[in-house]
Enzyme design. Sequence first.
Site, PDB file in Angstrom:
ATOM      1  N   TYR A 115      15.795 -36.837  18.711  1.00 52.90           N
ATOM      2  CA  TYR A 115      14.839 -37.656  19.409  1.00 52.90           C
ATOM      3  C   TYR A 115      14.970 -39.460  19.057  1.00 52.90           C
ATOM      4  CZ  TYR A 115      12.241 -33.646  20.168  1.00 52.90           C
ATOM      5  OH  TYR A 115      11.736 -32.345  20.553  1.00 52.90           O
ATOM      6  N   LYS A 171      -0.654 -21.473  -8.470  1.00 50.30           N
ATOM      7  CA  LYS A 171      -1.352 -21.984  -7.527  1.00 50.30           C
ATOM      8  C   LYS A 171      -0.352 -22.303  -6.343  1.00 50.30           C
ATOM      9  CE  LYS A 171      -2.092 -26.451  -9.156  1.00 50.30           C
ATOM     10  NZ  LYS A 171      -3.052 -27.304 -10.219  1.00 50.30           N
TER      11      LYS A 171
END
Length: 332
Positions: A241, A33
Amino acid sequence: MAFIKINKEKFFHNLSQFTLKTGSKESIAIVLKDNAYGHGLELMAKLSQEFGLTQAVVRTYDEAQIIKPYFEHILVLGDKAIIDDSCSFTLNSLEDIEKAEKGSKVELKVDTGMHRNGIAIDEIEEAVKCIKEKKLRLVGLMTHNRSADELSSELFWQQKNFKKAVGSVTLNKNIRIHSFNSATSLRLPCNQQDIIRLGLGAYGYSELPTIYNTLELKPVLSLWAKKVATRQLKKGQRVGYGGTFIAPRDMTVSTYDLGYGDGWMRSNSFEPFVTAEGLPLLGRVSMDYVILESTKDEVCIFNDALSAGKQLGTISYEIITQLHGDIKRVII
Ligand SMILES: *Cc1c(COP(=O)(O)O)cnc(C)c1O
């Protein structure tokens, strides 16, 4: 772009370890999954087949269709039951029985204490009756443990509840009974199990306390980034940043092509993440870039999601499942 290496030898090694515990390859259902825990759905399906596995577990029917060519049988955990001979579908509630297509193959999930999915123990009789009335083909009875990877006795009372649940209904002989995930399989003998649902362990991790490290597991996946540009920083210049990293001296740094847009965690931690090669990420993680004091063309960001998760305050499962599906995966 960043890329992922999948180490086939290590995957096969892990599967061999669990095969020794279960006694056969047929009793291992590989859990694929969420893009095979970030490793790549179809690629891991192919490798599983090559190893000799015949059973898989996924969440959706869409996933099942992609991997159908590689397995004899697929268990779908979270989708509506329809007729498909190569798949069985988990019944998580009485409503799921209502919704199921007549004639479809189903496995009844019992809630033995996790209280997330499954039918309460005192509803089993009714559920089995409804299954018969709706003419569904019941092929399995299953449960899931809530604390298998914790140092406690919880697993044992849940197993006891499951035994009680199984004993409470008269079942056809060919109905398979299963409740083991990776952690349970590491803790308890598996040779009596019809199947184990093996996820994390196959990919090389255990979140159990180390006293339960009964098998030697090897992480299959490593995440790599490629160099985009190199530059010189003068002492005192800031990077990225917010300019949160300040060069403590003149240094040579490079930008690499991995960021939170690829599923790598930006993380709010004040401690910089240190890569597999011992390099701290300098400043903030951008959407598509990180910066390192390196000039190498390729750098390994992590090769062990367990320790990466510890650094980032999460578990290995989250580190690997969030890696985006479009990152190239290569088998080595
Ligand atoms: C994800 C899942 C597993 C696999 O668990 P691991 O801890 O990764 O081995 C097994 N069973 C069910 C129902 C699951 O949802």
